[in-house]
Design a protein around this motif. Structure first.
Motif, mmCIF file in Angstrom:
data_model
loop_
_atom_site.group_PDB
_atom_site.id
_atom_site.type_symbol
_atom_site.label_atom_id
_atom_site.label_comp_id
_atom_site.label_asym_id
_atom_site.label_seq_id
_atom_site.Cartn_x
_atom_site.Cartn_y
_atom_site.Cartn_z
ATOM 1 N N ALA A 1 0.818 -1.147 0.019
ATOM 2 C CA ALA A 1 0.170 0.297 0.037
ATOM 3 C C ALA A 1 0.730 1.160 -0.244
ATOM 4 O O ALA A 1 2.181 1.255 1.173
ATOM 5 N N ARG B 1 0.786 7.447 1.200
ATOM 6 C CA ARG B 1 -0.044 7.763 1.051
ATOM 7 C C ARG B 1 -1.821 8.527 1.202
ATOM 8 O O ARG B 1 -2.608 8.303 1.233
ATOM 9 N N HIS B 2 -2.157 6.659 0.754
ATOM 10 C CA HIS B 2 -3.873 6.564 1.254
ATOM 11 C C HIS B 2 -3.887 5.859 2.381
ATOM 12 O O HIS B 2 -4.715 5.700 3.176
#
Length: 115
Positions: A52, A55-56
Motif C-alpha cells: 500500500a 499517502r493512502h
C-alpha cells in the motif's frame, strides 16, 4: 526521535518506507522487501499492507507502520506518548490489538505508552 511527527514518505509503499535507509546495498528487491515486511507484520501482529502507498493510509495505519518500522529495525525501547489521541474510535480498537505481538521479539524490548 519524536514519532508524533511521521517520518514516512507518502509516495512510497509501506515496505519501502520500512526498509528505507536500513536495507544493505544499493538495490532493492521489491518482492523480497514486501515479503520481509509482511513476515515481520505477522510476527508482531500488526495489520499492514506492505504494498500500500503511504499517502493512502489513515493516521492510525500510519502509526502502525511507524511502530512496525521501529520493531523491524530492532528498537530496544518504544515509548509512545498518547498514541490514540488523534485516532477515530474505530482505529483505537484496532490500534490496541498489536500490543500482544510485541512480546514476540527475539530481543529485549521495553514498551511504554503514556496516555
Amino acid at each position: 526521535m519524536d514519532r508524533s511527527i511521521f517520518t514516512l514518505v507518502p509516495p512510497l509503499s509501506v515496505a519501502e518506507n520500512i526498509v528505507l535507509g536500513y536495507n544493505p546495498g544499493l538495490l532493492l528487491d521489491p518482492k523480497g522487501i514486501q515479503q520481509s515486511v509482511a513476515d515481520a507484520a505477522r510476527r508482531f501482529g500488526i495489520d499492514v499492507k506492505p504494498n500500500a502507498l503511504v499517502r493512502h493510509l489513515s493516521v492510525g495505519e500510519q502509526q502502525r507502520v511507524e511502530i512496525l518500522k521501529a520493531l523491524y529495525r530492532k528498537a530496544r525501547v518504544l515509548i509512545m506518548d498518547e498514541p490514540t489521541a488523534v485516532l477515530v474510535p474505530q482505529e483505537v480498537d484496532i490500534f490496541s490489538k498489536p500490543w500482544t505481538g510485541f512480546v514476540k521479539t527475539a530481543y529485549p524490548l521495553s514498551l511504554s505508552a503514556i496516555s
